[in-house]
Design a protein around this motif. Sequence first.
Motif, PDB file in Angstrom:
ATOM      1  N   GLY A  21     -16.215  11.562  15.703  1.00 25.84           N
ATOM      2  CA  GLY A  21     -15.306  12.665  15.446  1.00 25.84           C
ATOM      3  C   GLY A  21     -13.917  12.261  15.003  1.00 25.84           C
ATOM      4  O   GLY A  21     -13.027  13.118  14.900  1.00 25.84           O
ATOM      5  N   MET A  22     -13.705  10.975  14.728  1.00 27.19           N
ATOM      6  CA  MET A  22     -12.394  10.537  14.256  1.00 27.19           C
ATOM      7  C   MET A  22     -12.296  10.677  12.741  1.00 27.19           C
ATOM      8  O   MET A  22     -13.307  10.674  12.044  1.00 27.19           O
ATOM      9  CB  MET A  22     -12.148   9.077  14.663  1.00 27.19           C
ATOM     10  N   ARG A  23     -11.073  10.819  12.255  1.00 30.32           N
ATOM     11  CA  ARG A  23     -10.838  10.800  10.823  1.00 30.32           C
ATOM     12  C   ARG A  23     -11.045   9.367  10.336  1.00 30.32           C
ATOM     13  O   ARG A  23     -10.648   8.422  11.011  1.00 30.32           O
ATOM     14  CB  ARG A  23      -9.436  11.257  10.470  1.00 30.32           C
ATOM     15  N   VAL A  24     -11.625   9.203   9.159  1.00 34.96           N
ATOM     16  CA  VAL A  24     -11.983   7.869   8.708  1.00 34.96           C
ATOM     17  C   VAL A  24     -11.500   7.649   7.278  1.00 34.96           C
ATOM     18  O   VAL A  24     -11.743   8.472   6.392  1.00 34.96           O
ATOM     19  CB  VAL A  24     -13.507   7.634   8.770  1.00 34.96           C
ATOM     20  N   GLY A  25     -10.803   6.554   7.075  1.00 33.84           N
ATOM     21  CA  GLY A  25     -10.406   6.126   5.748  1.00 33.84           C
ATOM     22  C   GLY A  25     -10.776   4.674   5.552  1.00 33.84           C
ATOM     23  O   GLY A  25     -11.327   4.017   6.443  1.00 33.84           O
ATOM     24  N   CYS A  26     -10.478   4.165   4.364  1.00 34.97           N
ATOM     25  CA  CYS A  26     -10.688   2.756   4.066  1.00 34.97           C
ATOM     26  C   CYS A  26      -9.450   2.219   3.378  1.00 34.97           C
ATOM     27  O   CYS A  26      -8.675   2.967   2.786  1.00 34.97           O
ATOM     28  CB  CYS A  26     -11.902   2.553   3.150  1.00 34.97           C
ATOM     29  N   ASN A  27      -9.257   0.922   3.460  1.00 31.25           N
ATOM     30  CA  ASN A  27      -8.196   0.253   2.718  1.00 31.25           C
ATOM     31  C   ASN A  27      -8.777  -0.964   2.029  1.00 31.25           C
ATOM     32  O   ASN A  27      -9.649  -1.643   2.573  1.00 31.25           O
ATOM     33  CB  ASN A  27      -7.022  -0.097   3.621  1.00 31.25           C
ATOM     34  N   THR A  28      -8.298  -1.204   0.824  1.00 33.10           N
ATOM     35  CA  THR A  28      -8.840  -2.277  -0.007  1.00 33.10           C
ATOM     36  C   THR A  28      -7.699  -3.089  -0.602  1.00 33.10           C
ATOM     37  O   THR A  28      -6.738  -2.525  -1.137  1.00 33.10           O
ATOM     38  CB  THR A  28      -9.704  -1.701  -1.143  1.00 33.10           C
ATOM     39  N   VAL A  29      -7.807  -4.396  -0.491  1.00 32.27           N
ATOM     40  CA  VAL A  29      -6.881  -5.323  -1.140  1.00 32.27           C
ATOM     41  C   VAL A  29      -7.490  -5.716  -2.479  1.00 32.27           C
ATOM     42  O   VAL A  29      -8.627  -6.178  -2.545  1.00 32.27           O
ATOM     43  CB  VAL A  29      -6.658  -6.571  -0.260  1.00 32.27           C
ATOM     44  N   VAL A  30      -6.734  -5.535  -3.558  1.00 33.87           N
ATOM     45  CA  VAL A  30      -7.230  -5.867  -4.889  1.00 33.87           C
ATOM     46  C   VAL A  30      -6.901  -7.324  -5.203  1.00 33.87           C
ATOM     47  O   VAL A  30      -5.753  -7.762  -5.086  1.00 33.87           O
ATOM     48  CB  VAL A  30      -6.615  -4.946  -5.959  1.00 33.87           C
ATOM     49  N   HIS A  31      -7.927  -8.065  -5.605  1.00 35.51           N
ATOM     50  CA  HIS A  31      -7.785  -9.482  -5.928  1.00 35.51           C
ATOM     51  C   HIS A  31      -8.680  -9.795  -7.116  1.00 35.51           C
ATOM     52  O   HIS A  31      -9.369  -8.900  -7.640  1.00 35.51           O
ATOM     53  CB  HIS A  31      -8.137 -10.346  -4.710  1.00 35.51           C
ATOM     54  N   GLN A  32      -8.689 -11.028  -7.540  1.00 39.06           N
ATOM     55  CA  GLN A  32      -9.427 -11.371  -8.752  1.00 39.06           C
ATOM     56  C   GLN A  32     -10.936 -11.175  -8.604  1.00 39.06           C
ATOM     57  O   GLN A  32     -11.624 -10.892  -9.592  1.00 39.06           O
ATOM     58  CB  GLN A  32      -9.143 -12.832  -9.153  1.00 39.06           C
TER      59      GLN A  32
END
Length: 420
Positions: free
Chosen positions: A164-175
């Motif tokens: 029941g938690m809100r869910v997001g994602c985070n992404t580091v952009v690399h080569q």
Amino acid sequence: MIFRATTTDRGAPEVPRRPSPRQAPHPRYVVWELTLACDQRCTHCGSRAGDARAGELTTAEALDVVAELASLGTRELALIGGEAYLHPGLLDVVAAAAARGLRVTMTTGGRGLTAELAARLAAAGMYSVSVSVDGLGATHDLFRATRGSFDAAMRAIAHARAAGMRVGCNTVVHQLNLDELEALYERLAAAGIGAWQVQLMAALGRAADRPDLLLQPWQLLELLPRLVRLKARAFRDGIVLAPGNNVGYFSRDEKQLRSLAPDGREHFGGCQAGRYVMGIESNGAIKGCPSLPTRGYVGGNVRTSSIATVWNEAPALAFTRRRTVDDLWGFCRTCPFAETCMAGCSFTTHALLGRPGNNPYCHYRVNALRERGLRERLVLREPARGEPFDHGRFEIVTEAFDTPAAAPRARRTRLQVWRG
């Protein structure tokens, strides 16, 4: 500093708003490294997490910190690591902060976020979880140096949603993942996330040891238009796509990327470290942003000073409140947006050049140089020391825009998977 996007009680997207300039500076948004212990050895980790720091705060000490943050007007508390769930007092900290009205979030690699732990976090009052996903399966596992890491992250998303938690994602952009962003968005959207934050890999900690994985500044010419197109898709899908504070600045693409409406005109408002953002390291060290280097930016410790005293009096935290355009240098000193932008993300520029004030990762700057037939290339001249939040020293080389081998991709074979 990287702000984590979440979702509202109705499931609609939400991103933390920029504080009103009429508000007095206060630690409104606090990112707290509960422990440096970690169950992965990620290639880009600024803190070089793995083992706990010597002298990490006890649960009793951590609860005192929660009480003081609440008294200072903290609105959101983001728990990180290492892995925050490896601190024995995590649930106690979450419950205490939630009881005092703080919005509690957690950023995690997700390897140990089981269904049982997710349920306990939700019951304690955890508002949202942001799971780090840095490429499709093979790329993510390679980058996180852990076999099965991608599958574990996807399970963590499912467990957090089920709790029941809100869910997001985070992404580091690399080569290694630059060519995978569209496919990665599709995978994350199918997993049911409400928000996705995208930021650039910065040359801090372990990332300083892998300069071949960093984007070169001119690659923003490719990246930002692609992110704007993904943002439009995300609007239609009901997902917030939010750029990290080191993605910018001051171009048409950046305006669209930072806006919450399809026709918005938002722009970067300057580094908030020590103004409305604060970081706490697991041994109690206080700095204006959790991503800033430890050397030179720690203003005190919760064990020896009140947080209020450090916040109000330590020069190491007040640098963004006191600096002016005269503190900028290089291209940024002459930029028409200098007074507002103040050279963008402080930790990204310090990690490259040893001090803030001149930021080559700027879309406006890259475009301006391209119009003159030029581009800038980052070259490592001095390696990092091998400490948490350390950095090397890069040189900015200006060259003809059409110089051969414009954007060499890093060799995947040079990364080793750490554990199964």
